[in-house]
Design a protein around this motif. Structure first.
Motif, mmCIF file in Angstrom:
data_model
loop_
_atom_site.group_PDB
_atom_site.id
_atom_site.type_symbol
_atom_site.label_atom_id
_atom_site.label_comp_id
_atom_site.label_asym_id
_atom_site.label_seq_id
_atom_site.Cartn_x
_atom_site.Cartn_y
_atom_site.Cartn_z
ATOM 1 N N GLY A 28 12.885 -6.703 23.153
ATOM 2 C CA GLY A 28 13.064 -4.987 23.362
ATOM 3 C C GLY A 28 13.677 -5.285 25.029
ATOM 4 N N GLN A 69 22.724 3.753 22.502
ATOM 5 C CA GLN A 69 21.515 4.414 21.310
ATOM 6 C C GLN A 69 21.405 2.590 20.879
ATOM 7 N N LYS A 85 16.497 1.513 27.659
ATOM 8 C CA LYS A 85 16.175 2.523 26.028
ATOM 9 C C LYS A 85 14.803 2.788 26.991
ATOM 10 N N ASP A 86 14.496 3.944 26.213
ATOM 11 C CA ASP A 86 13.242 5.029 26.939
ATOM 12 C C ASP A 86 11.681 3.834 27.035
ATOM 13 N N GLY A 87 12.135 3.716 28.412
ATOM 14 C CA GLY A 87 11.374 3.171 30.127
ATOM 15 C C GLY A 87 11.132 1.388 30.120
ATOM 16 N N GLY A 88 12.241 0.868 29.073
ATOM 17 C CA GLY A 88 11.777 -0.517 28.016
ATOM 18 C C GLY A 88 12.256 -1.287 29.946
#
Length: 147
Positions: A28, A69, A85-88
């Protein structure tokens, strides 16, 4: 300052970079891959698509419209860490250049892969010295036993 990890003794620098990127992508983490050598970057791009018949690692050039993205960005320009990405996880830098990547201190961690070729080892020694002088946290890993 950044943590800089040197993986010494890679049988094939670019192939090992593919393996490292796959590992971190599956965990991730976003990655920025840098080299100012546009031909090497193009070779690496092709290798990343086909180094393993069952692996899929989405990647684009950093200036591509889909960069926002995409987890893995390739660049020959000064690398800039994208937002996670997305709080990763914070993205890391993979330096495939023979010189220190400009702006390495902007990244939490920099991965340096070094082959057994004399030119590559000599360039890595110089990068190690420069990173050390810059106050970075340096770590060495022997990967010569990996296939």
């Amino acid at each position: 300052m950044a943590r800089i990890d040197f993986a010494f003794g890679a049988p094939d620098r670019l192939r090992m970079a593919c393996e490292v990127i796959r590992k971190h992508y599956l965990a991730g983490r976003g990655l920025v891959v840098y080299t100012q050598d546009k031909q090497k970057l193009a070779r690496f791009d092709r290798l990343l698509w086909g180094f393993d018949a069952t692996a899929f690692i989405p990647h684009v050039l950093a200036d591509d419209p889909l960069a926002g993205q995409t987890a893995v960005l390739l660049t020959a320009a000064d690398p800039i860490p994208p937002a996670p990405k997305d709080g990763g996880l914070e993205p890391w830098l993979v330096n495939l250049d023979l010189n220190c990547a400009p702006g390495a201190e902007r990244f939490e961690r920099v991965l340096e892969i070094v082959s057994n070729h004399d030119d590559d080892k000599q360039a890595a020694r110089e990068r190690w010295r420069q990173y050390k002088e810059g106050g970075h946290s340096l770590h060495a890993h022997d990967v010569s036993g990996r296939a």
